[in-house]
Design a protein around this motif. Sequence first.
Motif, PDB file in Angstrom:
ATOM      1  N   ARG A 281       3.561   2.757   7.470  1.00 23.64           N
ATOM      2  CA  ARG A 281       4.360   2.255   8.406  1.00 23.64           C
ATOM      3  C   ARG A 281       5.421   3.293   9.144  1.00 23.64           C
ATOM      4  NH1 ARG A 281       6.046  -3.705   8.580  1.00 23.64           N
ATOM      5  NH2 ARG A 281       5.185  -3.133  10.560  1.00 23.64           N
ATOM      6  N   SER A 282       5.661   4.084   8.475  1.00 28.19           N
ATOM      7  CA  SER A 282       6.528   5.213   9.199  1.00 28.19           C
ATOM      8  C   SER A 282       5.449   5.904  10.244  1.00 28.19           C
ATOM      9  CB  SER A 282       6.834   6.199   8.226  1.00 28.19           C
ATOM     10  OG  SER A 282       7.722   7.330   8.795  1.00 28.19           O
ATOM     11  N   ALA A 283       4.262   6.254  10.144  1.00 26.43           N
ATOM     12  CA  ALA A 283       3.554   6.983  11.062  1.00 26.43           C
ATOM     13  C   ALA A 283       2.916   5.724  12.008  1.00 26.43           C
ATOM     14  CB  ALA A 283       2.306   7.427  10.344  1.00 26.43           C
ATOM     15  N   HIS A 284       2.496   4.605  11.561  1.00 28.42           N
ATOM     16  CA  HIS A 284       1.801   3.499  12.355  1.00 28.42           C
ATOM     17  C   HIS A 284       2.537   2.016  12.243  1.00 28.42           C
ATOM     18  CE1 HIS A 284      -1.351   6.557  12.796  1.00 28.42           C
ATOM     19  NE2 HIS A 284      -1.128   6.557  11.398  1.00 28.42           N
ATOM     20  N   PRO A 285       3.806   2.091  12.782  1.00 28.10           N
ATOM     21  CA  PRO A 285       4.369   0.951  12.544  1.00 28.10           C
ATOM     22  C   PRO A 285       4.037  -0.342  13.008  1.00 28.10           C
ATOM     23  CG  PRO A 285       5.556   2.338  14.302  1.00 28.10           C
ATOM     24  CD  PRO A 285       4.329   3.048  13.720  1.00 28.10           C
ATOM     25  N   ASP A 286       2.951  -0.436  13.978  1.00 28.89           N
ATOM     26  CA  ASP A 286       2.483  -1.490  14.456  1.00 28.89           C
ATOM     27  C   ASP A 286       1.364  -2.056  13.743  1.00 28.89           C
ATOM     28  OD1 ASP A 286       4.351  -1.611  16.505  1.00 28.89           O
ATOM     29  OD2 ASP A 286       3.196  -0.210  17.816  1.00 28.89           O
ATOM     30  N   LEU A 287       0.914  -1.362  12.804  1.00 33.10           N
ATOM     31  CA  LEU A 287      -0.301  -2.126  12.214  1.00 33.10           C
ATOM     32  C   LEU A 287       0.231  -3.598  11.204  1.00 33.10           C
ATOM     33  CD1 LEU A 287      -1.932   1.060  10.563  1.00 33.10           C
ATOM     34  CD2 LEU A 287      -2.608   0.098  12.414  1.00 33.10           C
ATOM     35  N   SER A 288      -0.813  -4.157  11.184  1.00 29.50           N
ATOM     36  CA  SER A 288      -0.520  -5.626  10.525  1.00 29.50           C
ATOM     37  C   SER A 288      -0.659  -5.453   8.776  1.00 29.50           C
ATOM     38  CB  SER A 288      -1.538  -6.655  10.849  1.00 29.50           C
ATOM     39  OG  SER A 288      -2.762  -6.321  10.446  1.00 29.50           O
ATOM     40  N   PRO A 289      -0.116  -6.229   8.118  1.00 29.14           N
ATOM     41  CA  PRO A 289      -0.258  -6.366   6.663  1.00 29.14           C
ATOM     42  C   PRO A 289      -1.501  -6.256   6.040  1.00 29.14           C
ATOM     43  CG  PRO A 289       1.589  -7.875   7.259  1.00 29.14           C
ATOM     44  CD  PRO A 289       0.773  -7.367   8.786  1.00 29.14           C
ATOM     45  N   ALA A 290      -2.608  -7.040   6.948  1.00 29.64           N
ATOM     46  CA  ALA A 290      -4.032  -6.976   6.660  1.00 29.64           C
ATOM     47  C   ALA A 290      -4.481  -5.586   6.792  1.00 29.64           C
ATOM     48  CB  ALA A 290      -4.731  -8.130   7.511  1.00 29.64           C
ATOM     49  N   GLN A 291      -4.186  -4.934   8.002  1.00 33.19           N
ATOM     50  CA  GLN A 291      -4.668  -3.612   8.177  1.00 33.19           C
ATOM     51  C   GLN A 291      -4.308  -2.638   7.200  1.00 33.19           C
ATOM     52  OE1 GLN A 291      -3.316  -3.561  12.502  1.00 33.19           O
ATOM     53  NE2 GLN A 291      -5.571  -2.822  12.921  1.00 33.19           N
ATOM     54  N   ILE A 292      -3.003  -2.737   6.800  1.00 36.74           N
ATOM     55  CA  ILE A 292      -2.405  -1.845   5.772  1.00 36.74           C
ATOM     56  C   ILE A 292      -3.333  -1.929   4.362  1.00 36.74           C
ATOM     57  CG2 ILE A 292      -0.421  -1.259   4.464  1.00 36.74           C
ATOM     58  CD1 ILE A 292       1.058  -1.956   7.134  1.00 36.74           C
ATOM     59  N   ARG A 293      -3.270  -3.350   4.019  1.00 35.18           N
ATOM     60  CA  ARG A 293      -4.328  -3.777   2.957  1.00 35.18           C
ATOM     61  C   ARG A 293      -5.556  -3.113   2.858  1.00 35.18           C
ATOM     62  NH1 ARG A 293      -3.467  -8.300  -0.412  1.00 35.18           N
ATOM     63  NH2 ARG A 293      -5.445  -8.670  -1.844  1.00 35.18           N
ATOM     64  N   ARG A 294      -6.369  -3.227   3.874  1.00 36.78           N
ATOM     65  CA  ARG A 294      -7.442  -2.685   4.263  1.00 36.78           C
ATOM     66  C   ARG A 294      -7.315  -1.173   4.133  1.00 36.78           C
ATOM     67  NH1 ARG A 294      -8.318  -6.939   7.684  1.00 36.78           N
ATOM     68  NH2 ARG A 294      -7.879  -5.564   9.441  1.00 36.78           N
ATOM     69  N   LEU A 295      -6.449  -0.547   4.559  1.00 36.65           N
ATOM     70  CA  LEU A 295      -6.483   0.855   4.543  1.00 36.65           C
ATOM     71  C   LEU A 295      -6.217   1.455   3.161  1.00 36.65           C
ATOM     72  CD1 LEU A 295      -3.838   1.955   7.522  1.00 36.65           C
ATOM     73  CD2 LEU A 295      -6.342   2.745   6.910  1.00 36.65           C
ATOM     74  N   LEU A 296      -5.303   0.795   2.456  1.00 38.38           N
ATOM     75  CA  LEU A 296      -5.289   0.971   0.962  1.00 38.38           C
ATOM     76  C   LEU A 296      -6.561   0.948   0.116  1.00 38.38           C
ATOM     77  CD1 LEU A 296      -1.797  -0.674   0.255  1.00 38.38           C
ATOM     78  CD2 LEU A 296      -2.243   2.022   0.502  1.00 38.38           C
ATOM     79  N   THR A 297      -7.275  -0.171   0.285  1.00 38.65           N
ATOM     80  CA  THR A 297      -8.234  -0.278  -0.385  1.00 38.65           C
ATOM     81  C   THR A 297      -9.515   0.499  -0.160  1.00 38.65           C
ATOM     82  OG1 THR A 297      -9.041  -2.262   0.927  1.00 38.65           O
ATOM     83  CG2 THR A 297      -7.680  -2.648  -0.891  1.00 38.65           C
TER      84      THR A 297
END
Length: 394
Positions: A281-297
């Motif tokens: 979120r620090s580097a990409h503050p506008d990503l949605s929770p769903a996008q962050i979840r997909r990034l992690l997985t």
Amino acid sequence: MTPTVLRGTALALASAALAVLPAVPAQADALRAQQWALQAVHAQQAWHTTKGEGVTVAVLDTGVDANHPDLEGQVEPERDLVGFGAGPGDPSWARHGTGMASIIAGHGHGAGRQDGVLGLAPEARILPVRVILEDNDSERERARTEKAGALADGIRWAADHGADVINMSLGDDSESAHPEPREDAAIQYALGKGIPVVASAGNGGEKGNRVSYPAAYPGVITATAVTHLGGRARFSTRHWYATVSAPGNDIIMADPEDDYLSGWGTSPAAAFVSGAIALIRSAHPDLSPAQIRRLLTSTAQDSPEGGRDDDYGAGLIDPAAALRAAADLRPTPQKPSPAAFADRYFGPGPTADDTADTATPWLPWTAGAAGLALLAAAAVLWRNRPHPHGNRPR
């Protein structure tokens, strides 16, 4: 002196059990050498991009010692939704919450901050929200009954007061555990505001492996625990809601009164996941929770065969890889809060017997067939109707 291990007891809305023991003397080389988890998740590589600056992580827990040297200057004023129980100076005050905060955002101390504990996002800020009491707090049972809604209220309060990530290193996996509509709705509220919500999977892997809440609520990013050898920690709960895994055994963390602890549990695993999200979120503050979840997985290490399983989720978090993958993403508009699952979602989870959701509905086909039959009958009647001049149409 032989260290004594103190095991927490499971209770509703209490921290996932965390074993603690006196750490080795607080020397920089001794503590940092034991922080195997940072190397396992490639923290150094991630820090080339960001250390979490500009991000606030809400720690819904037992409170946080803002005066610990490894957290000094990083902690926002605390919101206490319990209002009683142990206070500063008591042995049962803020131990668990301080430990989780240090895993997320500890920055060390001393010259060059070479002493103490480093968190995964050492430049993030902590927003402490006190929603539970320590397992050994004399007021614990009172809090269970009088402050049963504190977790739901804490989620909403954090979402409305600047949280960019919500960490819940806690859960209820007792025999009476069940979904609470207020908690579910509060989580959907936070997700609807674009705030990722993290929870620990539970420590019941050897004690019934029961479903834990808030881990099982829809949309929650749930962390299971692995050891320094990369295997599943035996205590780590295994269920369909496992999203990713993170270090959860022999974890060095801060303790109130300038001390340190070594502990285990899916609690620290959740804190590491929240730290990883803080970096993203620090580097990409506008990503949605769903996008962050997909990034992690999608960037997880040691992904199980088939892409996920109940032991590890999608695998061990790798925030450095997630940050690299995020560079190619465009933020997606935040969708409305997802609808909560029906009660039957909770319990054993989706199974092959849930044919009602996949079977072809009979009603549309039956109605269609009936309609065709009526049309055919109408056509026959039309052809056989009496002609005005006594003749049938040719």
